[in-house]
Design a protein around this motif. Structure first.
Motif, mmCIF file in Angstrom:
data_model
loop_
_atom_site.group_PDB
_atom_site.id
_atom_site.type_symbol
_atom_site.label_atom_id
_atom_site.label_comp_id
_atom_site.label_asym_id
_atom_site.label_seq_id
_atom_site.Cartn_x
_atom_site.Cartn_y
_atom_site.Cartn_z
ATOM 1 N N PHE A 74 0.826 -1.204 0.000
ATOM 2 C CA PHE A 74 0.000 0.000 0.000
ATOM 3 C C PHE A 74 0.868 1.265 0.000
ATOM 4 O O PHE A 74 0.589 2.225 -0.733
ATOM 5 C CB PHE A 74 -0.904 0.033 1.234
ATOM 6 C CG PHE A 74 -1.922 -1.074 1.276
ATOM 7 C CD1 PHE A 74 -2.279 -1.771 0.136
ATOM 8 C CD2 PHE A 74 -2.515 -1.438 2.478
ATOM 9 C CE1 PHE A 74 -3.213 -2.798 0.176
ATOM 10 C CE2 PHE A 74 -3.451 -2.451 2.534
ATOM 11 C CZ PHE A 74 -3.796 -3.141 1.378
ATOM 12 N N ILE A 75 1.910 1.265 0.818
ATOM 13 C CA ILE A 75 2.744 2.463 0.967
ATOM 14 C C ILE A 75 3.607 2.714 -0.262
ATOM 15 O O ILE A 75 3.588 3.797 -0.853
ATOM 16 C CB ILE A 75 3.637 2.343 2.220
ATOM 17 C CG1 ILE A 75 2.770 2.359 3.484
ATOM 18 C CG2 ILE A 75 4.651 3.489 2.273
ATOM 19 C CD1 ILE A 75 3.529 2.105 4.769
ATOM 20 N N PHE A 76 4.381 1.712 -0.678
ATOM 21 C CA PHE A 76 5.291 1.903 -1.802
ATOM 22 C C PHE A 76 4.541 2.006 -3.135
ATOM 23 O O PHE A 76 5.041 2.593 -4.085
ATOM 24 C CB PHE A 76 6.317 0.774 -1.846
ATOM 25 C CG PHE A 76 7.399 0.919 -0.814
ATOM 26 C CD1 PHE A 76 8.557 1.616 -1.098
ATOM 27 C CD2 PHE A 76 7.246 0.383 0.451
ATOM 28 C CE1 PHE A 76 9.552 1.769 -0.139
ATOM 29 C CE2 PHE A 76 8.225 0.526 1.421
ATOM 30 C CZ PHE A 76 9.390 1.221 1.122
ATOM 31 N N GLY A 77 3.334 1.451 -3.166
ATOM 32 C CA GLY A 77 2.530 1.568 -4.384
ATOM 33 C C GLY A 77 2.081 2.986 -4.662
ATOM 34 O O GLY A 77 1.731 3.328 -5.798
ATOM 35 N N LEU A 78 2.115 3.848 -3.642
ATOM 36 C CA LEU A 78 1.709 5.244 -3.815
ATOM 37 C C LEU A 78 2.593 5.983 -4.814
ATOM 38 O O LEU A 78 2.187 7.007 -5.371
ATOM 39 C CB LEU A 78 1.730 5.973 -2.469
ATOM 40 C CG LEU A 78 0.653 5.549 -1.458
ATOM 41 C CD1 LEU A 78 0.909 6.204 -0.105
ATOM 42 C CD2 LEU A 78 -0.738 5.911 -1.961
ATOM 43 N N PHE A 79 3.791 5.467 -5.054
ATOM 44 C CA PHE A 79 4.672 6.091 -6.041
ATOM 45 C C PHE A 79 4.107 5.955 -7.451
ATOM 46 O O PHE A 79 4.629 6.552 -8.389
ATOM 47 C CB PHE A 79 6.069 5.483 -5.964
ATOM 48 C CG PHE A 79 6.889 6.021 -4.830
ATOM 49 C CD1 PHE A 79 7.676 7.152 -4.995
ATOM 50 C CD2 PHE A 79 6.856 5.402 -3.589
ATOM 51 C CE1 PHE A 79 8.426 7.652 -3.953
ATOM 52 C CE2 PHE A 79 7.596 5.895 -2.533
ATOM 53 C CZ PHE A 79 8.390 7.026 -2.708
ATOM 54 N N ARG A 80 3.051 5.174 -7.592
ATOM 55 C CA ARG A 80 2.376 5.050 -8.891
ATOM 56 C C ARG A 80 1.851 6.419 -9.335
ATOM 57 O O ARG A 80 1.844 6.729 -10.529
ATOM 58 C CB ARG A 80 1.216 4.056 -8.767
ATOM 59 C CG ARG A 80 0.597 3.637 -10.089
ATOM 60 C CD ARG A 80 1.560 2.841 -10.932
ATOM 61 N NE ARG A 80 0.938 2.298 -12.130
ATOM 62 C CZ ARG A 80 1.634 1.793 -13.135
ATOM 63 N NH1 ARG A 80 2.951 1.760 -13.090
ATOM 64 N NH2 ARG A 80 1.018 1.306 -14.189
ATOM 65 N N PHE A 81 1.439 7.242 -8.383
ATOM 66 C CA PHE A 81 0.931 8.574 -8.694
ATOM 67 C C PHE A 81 2.038 9.447 -9.290
ATOM 68 O O PHE A 81 1.791 10.244 -10.203
ATOM 69 C CB PHE A 81 0.354 9.229 -7.438
ATOM 70 C CG PHE A 81 -0.922 8.590 -6.959
ATOM 71 C CD1 PHE A 81 -2.153 9.026 -7.442
ATOM 72 C CD2 PHE A 81 -0.906 7.546 -6.039
ATOM 73 C CE1 PHE A 81 -3.338 8.435 -7.013
ATOM 74 C CE2 PHE A 81 -2.084 6.943 -5.606
ATOM 75 C CZ PHE A 81 -3.295 7.394 -6.102
ATOM 76 N N LEU A 82 3.247 9.312 -8.774
ATOM 77 C CA LEU A 82 4.378 10.074 -9.308
ATOM 78 C C LEU A 82 4.664 9.659 -10.740
ATOM 79 O O LEU A 82 4.955 10.501 -11.597
ATOM 80 C CB LEU A 82 5.613 9.843 -8.437
ATOM 81 C CG LEU A 82 6.908 10.536 -8.896
ATOM 82 C CD1 LEU A 82 6.710 12.046 -8.961
ATOM 83 C CD2 LEU A 82 8.062 10.180 -7.958
ATOM 84 N N ARG A 83 4.565 8.371 -11.011
ATOM 85 C CA ARG A 83 4.806 7.870 -12.362
ATOM 86 C C ARG A 83 3.822 8.483 -13.361
ATOM 87 O O ARG A 83 4.203 8.898 -14.447
ATOM 88 C CB ARG A 83 4.688 6.337 -12.357
ATOM 89 C CG ARG A 83 5.298 5.666 -13.580
ATOM 90 C CD ARG A 83 4.239 5.305 -14.584
ATOM 91 N NE ARG A 83 4.779 4.387 -15.585
ATOM 92 C CZ ARG A 83 4.153 4.048 -16.677
ATOM 93 N NH1 ARG A 83 2.958 4.533 -16.941
ATOM 94 N NH2 ARG A 83 4.699 3.224 -17.550
ATOM 95 N N PHE A 84 2.555 8.556 -12.976
ATOM 96 C CA PHE A 84 1.551 9.135 -13.855
ATOM 97 C C PHE A 84 1.794 10.624 -14.063
ATOM 98 O O PHE A 84 1.570 11.158 -15.162
ATOM 99 C CB PHE A 84 0.146 8.895 -13.285
ATOM 100 C CG PHE A 84 -0.475 7.615 -13.767
ATOM 101 C CD1 PHE A 84 -1.526 7.626 -14.670
ATOM 102 C CD2 PHE A 84 0.008 6.391 -13.341
ATOM 103 C CE1 PHE A 84 -2.086 6.440 -15.135
ATOM 104 C CE2 PHE A 84 -0.544 5.202 -13.785
ATOM 105 C CZ PHE A 84 -1.590 5.225 -14.691
ATOM 106 N N ALA A 85 2.252 11.313 -13.039
ATOM 107 C CA ALA A 85 2.533 12.746 -13.152
ATOM 108 C C ALA A 85 3.667 12.991 -14.142
ATOM 109 O O ALA A 85 3.595 13.905 -14.981
ATOM 110 C CB ALA A 85 2.887 13.318 -11.783
#
Length: 207
Positions: A185-196
């Motif tokens: 859950f925590i490290f998956g949040l970097f998915r948002f950075l990838r989309f940005a």
């Protein structure tokens, strides 16, 4: 325990981790992944520019896509893809958001759906272990990925979230080895950075 002792223990722990990652080849894996990530990004941008100039006007296609399909159907298709091994490149949907009336809102929804798709893939990975034939198939086809996930855990989830690798596969694998959900859950949040980052690159090409 004194502050000095705690500091020494912490330094020793960091050193042990460094030696472990160096010995297992984790640093080389990250370096190779970063190099592989940069090239696809450049290829995507160049391909979009050339395709738009010589083959077909991307803006017209995206506009037609916006007019033909409802947002709901596109979001459902995207979520399904992001759950089942990332079958459709997210870049297509990122480009589509630029042609909508609320591009940043829709981009945020896409990023959220991608993140949730990965989480669902994680639980599907856990559930798949109950089916003997599926378990055997996945363990054979994804043996190397399973091995790396066991060794590097959260870092591999981070790589899957940030780099142009199927995020769903990383999460599916994490579920198969029963990796702690909290870390996913925590490290998956970097998915948002990838989309940005990809949105910034793609939005510069799409009008």
């Amino acid at each position: 325990m004194t502050k000095k002792s705690k500091k020494k223990n912490k330094e020793a722990h960091v050193k042990r981790l460094h030696n472990y990652y160096q010995r297992t080849g984790f640093y080389m894996f990250i370096w190779e992944s970063l190099k592989k990530a940069f090239l696809p990004l450049v290829i995507v941008i160049v391909a979009l520019i050339l395709f738009n100039k010589y083959v077909y006007n991307i803006n017209d296609g995206l506009q037609k896509m916006t007019e033909t399909f409802s947002k709901t159907s596109l979001f459902v298709t995207f979520f399904t893809s992001e759950t089942i091994l990332g079958l459709i490149p997210p870049e297509i949907f990122i480009a589509w958001t630029k042609k909508t009336s609320e591009p940043f809102l829709n981009l945020s929804i896409l990023a959220t759906l991608s993140y949730l798709g990965g989480i669902l893939a994680y639980y599907l990975g856990q559930a798949s272990l109950r089916i003997a034939t599926v378990k055997e198939y996945l363990e054979v086809k994804m043996a190397k990925h399973l091995k790396n996930t066991k060794k590097w855990g959260s870092f591999l989830i981070l790589v899957g979230a940030l780099l142009p690798l199927p995020f769903a596969i990383s999460c599916l694998t994490a579920g198969m080895i029963k990796y702690p959900a909290r870390n996913v859950f925590i490290f998956g949040l970097f998915r948002f950075l990838r989309f940005a980052i990809y949105a910034w690159a793609i939005f510069s090409v799409v009008d």
